[in-house]
Design a protein around this motif. Structure first.
Motif, mmCIF file in Angstrom:
data_model
loop_
_atom_site.group_PDB
_atom_site.id
_atom_site.type_symbol
_atom_site.label_atom_id
_atom_site.label_comp_id
_atom_site.label_asym_id
_atom_site.label_seq_id
_atom_site.Cartn_x
_atom_site.Cartn_y
_atom_site.Cartn_z
ATOM 1 N N VAL A 80 0.978 -0.997 -0.278
ATOM 2 C CA VAL A 80 -0.040 -0.052 0.034
ATOM 3 C C VAL A 80 1.102 1.506 -0.058
ATOM 4 N N GLN A 81 1.880 1.254 0.754
ATOM 5 C CA GLN A 81 2.924 1.997 0.542
ATOM 6 C C GLN A 81 2.946 2.667 -1.015
ATOM 7 N N SER A 82 3.168 1.754 -1.961
ATOM 8 C CA SER A 82 3.937 2.443 -3.421
ATOM 9 C C SER A 82 2.732 2.575 -4.165
ATOM 10 N N CYS A 83 1.286 3.058 -3.602
ATOM 11 C CA CYS A 83 0.201 3.533 -3.806
ATOM 12 C C CYS A 83 -0.158 4.567 -3.532
ATOM 13 N N CYS A 84 -1.515 5.221 -4.288
ATOM 14 C CA CYS A 84 -1.949 6.313 -4.512
ATOM 15 C C CYS A 84 -3.329 5.836 -3.310
ATOM 16 N N LEU A 85 -3.752 6.261 -2.255
ATOM 17 C CA LEU A 85 -5.248 6.470 -1.116
ATOM 18 C C LEU A 85 -6.225 6.874 -2.784
ATOM 19 N N PRO A 86 -7.296 6.147 -2.651
ATOM 20 C CA PRO A 86 -7.676 4.814 -1.462
ATOM 21 C C PRO A 86 -6.657 3.947 -1.991
#
Length: 627
Positions: A80-86
């Motif tokens: 998840v740290q490698s992605c934009c949220l949501p």
């Protein structure tokens, strides 16, 4: 309701609270959908932008009955740290879905899988379940809903009163979209029914449909801007799961003989046309905040009659007011507005209109020879470097069956060609990679490249990024069969991946996707090994303009470049040899432009042909290394 639903975690950004909204708006939208679907399948986490998030109880008032936990960035799963949220991640931490549209569509699908009686929820995905499925990088509509409108409203709310006197262009663009004729499945039949209604002199009136209407049966008389009663009947009959009694099954003979071009257009009831979809769910929290702020500042909404009508109409959809109440969203009661004069909306032409005009101009007649001659006169022609390892091959017979692309539904010949394509990419990547490197397989499809790389290079972390869910699920099944521990799966558009990596690969990245992958690699200063595809789909977008390199821009126009792209697709084996040769030359020229554009960012780039060339009609391959 099904009981065996795997636990998933939903991660949302939290920057601040403003009135009855949680920001960024992507978070408000996600929470509103959860409330609308009455979905409790996800553990929800808020990631504060700052350590001090203020009074948690105040924030929780806007969360309805959802149980939400606060989390710090260091507590996020690595993927998840490698992605934009949501972002949503399954419990094992290997499969992540990121980006607003992907996450919202997943919430809808999981809700329906858990409780198939919620047909109103799955119908949010629209006809053929394609609502907001096209990625924002190529779909102007997805981009408007997913990116442009939320950002425009957030910017509007942040601006000082003297700087927010004008309506944001993207809001005006939505107003313009709502005024365009509607195209829906089977619209010819509905338009004939509308013509018959008009011929019969039916008067338009809007009954307050829906279980939540405050005064059931009340009729709102329309004056200057009558609402299309047949469209309303079609739209709300679907929402209320009831048949329309006001429309006959068979039109009169003179109606059936009417030419399609003479039929009246259908008008918008909801954002995408006649039916309430996910697009309306995305837009409602955004437009609500915009309208609330505009009214508080005393602004006149006369230029937004269609948005105002849409906003009122959405409130009548069963479940919307209930979801808004859960989120403490105080929906506004707006007066009926007059239509704005056409000239007042002409100023809302945006980049998308310019792109549409440009791309319409790219429909042309003519061959590539004059353009190729023009380039040759300036010393430019296709250049192919020697293959760095032409005879390298994987030991396919001794690899596990799940590694082999032939394990799918491919024919034997196609599986052999796929193996040859993989030999080319894997050969170069193994030369470039070092232990501990992160390798990203962009546009990974079913994982043919990424799974091979993860298997043959266990000391490297491999990340598969793909927009199509089913393809990525198949890839994970193959990975699980192999017991791979050095692989992640991310369902997302490319722009929602922001992790660091060392090498980017892509096998047959379609059209503009090749340029998007190159851009990602350049930003990360990563090496890249890319095989392009679908040159005929290349066209100007919000992010990319063609030609790409300064050298080509000085010589070729956009239209001339598009001629090369169209003919670069003519390399199929069924075509005459001379035609295929011209296609290969056009491929080389288009890719030379891309290579030179990358070299402007201090890269060394080679364009080579795969070995053997018969492995694919699209057999070019970039090898780029940051200097």
């Amino acid at each position: 309701m099904k009981d065996s639903v795997a636990e998933e975690h939903l991660y949302l950004d939290f920057s601040h609270q403003y009135r009855d909204g949680i920001f960024p708006l992507h978070t408000s939208i996600s929470l509103f959908l959860l409330s609308y679907c009455d979905c409790k399948l996800f553990k929800v986490f808020l990631l504060p932008a700052a350590e001090d998030v203020g009074d948690h109880s105040m924030i929780k008032n806007l969360l309805g009955d959802l149980e939400v936990r606060f989390i710090s960035r260091c507590q996020l799963p690595a993927v998840v740290q490698s992605c934009c949220l949501p972002a949503v991640v399954v419990k094992d931490g290997k499969f992540c879905r990121a980006g607003l549209s992907v996450v919202l569509r997943h919430i809808i699908q999981k809700t329906y899988e858990a409780d198939p009686s919620k047909t109103d929820v799955v119908e949010l995905l629209g006809f053929k379940k394609t609502c907001l499925k096209a990625c924002a990088e190529v779909s102007q509509w997805t981009r408007l809903c997913e990116i442009s409108i939320p950002l425009a409203v957030e910017g509007f709310l942040k601006a000082s009163p003297e700087h927010c006197q004008t309506i944001p262009p993207d809001i005006l663009q939505l107003e313009k979209k709502l005024g365009e004729p509607v195209r829906v499945h089977n619209d010819d039949k509905i338009r004939r029914q509308k013509l018959q209604q008009q011929k019969a002199g039916a008067k338009s009136a809007m009954p307050m449909l829906g279980k939540e209407a405050t005064e059931e049966g009340k009729t709102v008389e329309m004056q200057e801007h009558p609402l299309p009663s047949l469209e309303l009947s079609v739209a709300f009959s679907k929402l209320l799961v009831q048949e329309r009694s006001d429309v006959v099954n068979r039109e009169a003979s003179h109606i059936r003989r009417t030419k399609t071009s003479d039929l009246p257009p259908l008008e918008h009831i909801f954002a995408e046309g006649l039916y309430f979809t996910l697009a309306d769910v995305v837009l409602l929290p955004c437009i609500h905040q915009f309208l609330a702020s505009s009214i508080k500042q005393g602004k006149n909404l006369v230029n937004l009659p269609l948005i105002s009508s849409w906003y009122r109409r959405v409130q009548e959809v069963p479940g919307v007011r209930r979801a808004a109440a859960k989120c403490n969203m105080e929906l506004l009661q707006l007066p009926e507005l007059m239509s704005a004069p056409e000239e007042q909306l002409q100023d809302c032409s945006s980049v998308s209109d310019e792109l549409e005009e440009e791309n319409q101009e790219s429909h042309f007649i003519g061959g590539p020879r004059p353009t190729m001659t023009k380039l040759m006169e300036n010393g430019i022609e296709a250049k192919f470097s020697p293959h760095p390892c032409p005879n390298w091959t994987l030991d396919w017979p001794n690899l596990p069956s799940a590694v082999n692309p032939g394990e799918g539904k491919m024919s034997r010949d196609r599986a052999l060609r796929k193996q040859q394509q993989l030999n080319n990419l894997v050969a170069v990547v193994t030369k470039l990679a070092k232990p501990g490197d992160v390798i990203v397989d962009f546009c990974s499809g079913g994982g043919h490249v990424g799974i091979v790389l993860a298997h043959v290079m266990p000391s490297c972390q491999v990340v598969l990024i793909e927009n199509k869910e089913l393809s990525l699920i198949r890839a994970k099944e193959r990975s699980d069969e192999l017991g791979l521990n050095n692989i992640w799966f991310i369902q997302a558009n490319l722009d929602y991946f922001n992790g660091t990596f060392n090498i980017g690969v892509a096998l047959h990245a379609c059209g503009v996707a090749t340029d998007m992958v190159i851009e990602h690699c350049i930003k990360a200063r990563a090496a890249f090994v890319i095989s392009p595809c679908c040159y005929g789909f290349i066209q100007n977008t919000v992010k990319f303009k063609y030609p790409r390199s300064h050298q080509f821009k000085e010589i070729l126009s956009y239209k001339e470049h598009m001629i090369l792209c169209r003919f670069a697709d003519q390399t199929a084996v069924q075509l005459p040899p001379e035609r295929r040769l011209i296609g290969k030359q056009c491929m080389g020229i288009v890719d030379l432009d891309r290579a030179w554009a990358a070299e402007e960012h201090n890269y060394s780039v080679q364009v080579v042909s795969m070995e053997p060339e018969s492995c694919s009609p699209k057999n070019n391959m970039f090898v780029g290394i940051a200097a």
